[in-house]
Write an enzyme that holds these catalytic residues in place. Sequence first.
Site, PDB file in Angstrom:
ATOM      1  N   CYS A  57     -19.115  -2.469  -6.284  1.00  0.00           N
ATOM      2  CA  CYS A  57     -18.329  -2.152  -7.485  1.00  0.00           C
ATOM      3  C   CYS A  57     -18.334  -3.424  -8.314  1.00  0.00           C
ATOM      4  O   CYS A  57     -17.650  -4.394  -7.978  1.00  0.00           O
ATOM      5  CB  CYS A  57     -16.898  -1.745  -7.144  1.00  0.00           C
ATOM      6  SG  CYS A  57     -15.858  -1.636  -8.628  1.00  0.00           S
TER       7      CYS A  57
ATOM      8  N   CYS B 117     -14.659  -4.125 -10.107  1.00  0.00           N
ATOM      9  CA  CYS B 117     -13.502  -4.576  -9.317  1.00  0.00           C
ATOM     10  C   CYS B 117     -13.773  -4.327  -7.832  1.00  0.00           C
ATOM     11  O   CYS B 117     -14.534  -5.084  -7.235  1.00  0.00           O
ATOM     12  CB  CYS B 117     -12.225  -3.892  -9.778  1.00  0.00           C
ATOM     13  SG  CYS B 117     -12.378  -2.125 -10.052  1.00  0.00           S
ATOM     14  N   SER B 118     -13.187  -3.270  -7.257  1.00  0.00           N
ATOM     15  CA  SER B 118     -13.432  -3.029  -5.833  1.00  0.00           C
ATOM     16  C   SER B 118     -13.320  -1.532  -5.521  1.00  0.00           C
ATOM     17  O   SER B 118     -12.773  -1.160  -4.488  1.00  0.00           O
ATOM     18  CB  SER B 118     -12.451  -3.832  -4.982  1.00  0.00           C
ATOM     19  OG  SER B 118     -11.119  -3.511  -5.328  1.00  0.00           O
ATOM     20  N   CYS B 119     -13.830  -0.684  -6.408  1.00  0.00           N
ATOM     21  CA  CYS B 119     -13.781   0.765  -6.165  1.00  0.00           C
ATOM     22  C   CYS B 119     -14.555   1.089  -4.891  1.00  0.00           C
ATOM     23  O   CYS B 119     -15.671   0.596  -4.695  1.00  0.00           O
ATOM     24  CB  CYS B 119     -14.360   1.516  -7.359  1.00  0.00           C
ATOM     25  SG  CYS B 119     -13.359   1.315  -8.851  1.00  0.00           S
TER      26      CYS B 119
END
Lengths: 82, 206
Positions: free
Chosen positions: B110, B113-115
């Site tokens: 991602c 961000c951190s999906c």
Amino acid sequence: VSPVTPAPGRFETPWHLRAYALAAALEEAGSLPTDALPPGASSAAWPVLLERLLVDGGHLSPTEIDAEVAHHAARVSRDVHP
Amino acid sequence: MSIEHGPAQQPYLVDEAEVELRVKALESLAVEKGLVSGDAVERIARHYEQDVGPMLGARVVARAWTDPAFKVRLLSDATAACAELGVAGLRGEHLRALEDTPEVHNVVVCTLCSCYPWPVLGLPPSWYKSPEYRARIVLEPRRTLADDFGLVLDDNVVVRVWDSNSELRYFVLPEPPVDAAGLAEDDLGRLVTREAMIGVGRVLAP
């Protein structure tokens, strides 16, 4: 791994997991007493409980914690995408 | 720091972003001062990540390996296929499974961000959220896989990098291990690692 075993799905956010893992690791290393995070403690209270234990135990000072928070905040702000 | 008290008179921080920063700060200071090792924190976190997450994705993968009809459904609508096995929930509303083949290797990131597909893989590992991984896996995927994860791919294998976001979350359907014929679905599931479903590692040998 730890005297306190969360039920699956107990960690609602990544920081819940990190706070729990940190407490368990500190207990394991003998840096905090067993049951630093009592089974009855709300996970929302873990960070404050941890911070108090580390400060009261003389391991960390509020000043250096605040400075480290500011350091991490600065890193996050640099990393934010428009 | 803003502190309030909950119903049981337990203190808690009000701002989620602030609490995340304070937990990070406590961890880094504890490691820096030698109160605990970073490896110990990571090991314990990983234990709980594995218990609460990736084994569910492993069940999905093992089912796809053993049930061709399920595999077709998984590749056409991963959200619905996962739900068949009870794998569903917040941050898993729009899933897509990416099939590895001898010619194509998929890896997920991602970049924003951190999906991450929480119901399938649990909580994202810390490295998945790091700026280094998010940049390098896009710029030089083959080298990053080899240098950072020890996953060396043949030159003739195409590497595809998929950018997850809040609207669409990817996970990898890795190739089944060789010599796995005859293994029961549960046994196959134990060979599927979190890293294999992100695309930065292989499944285990039987």
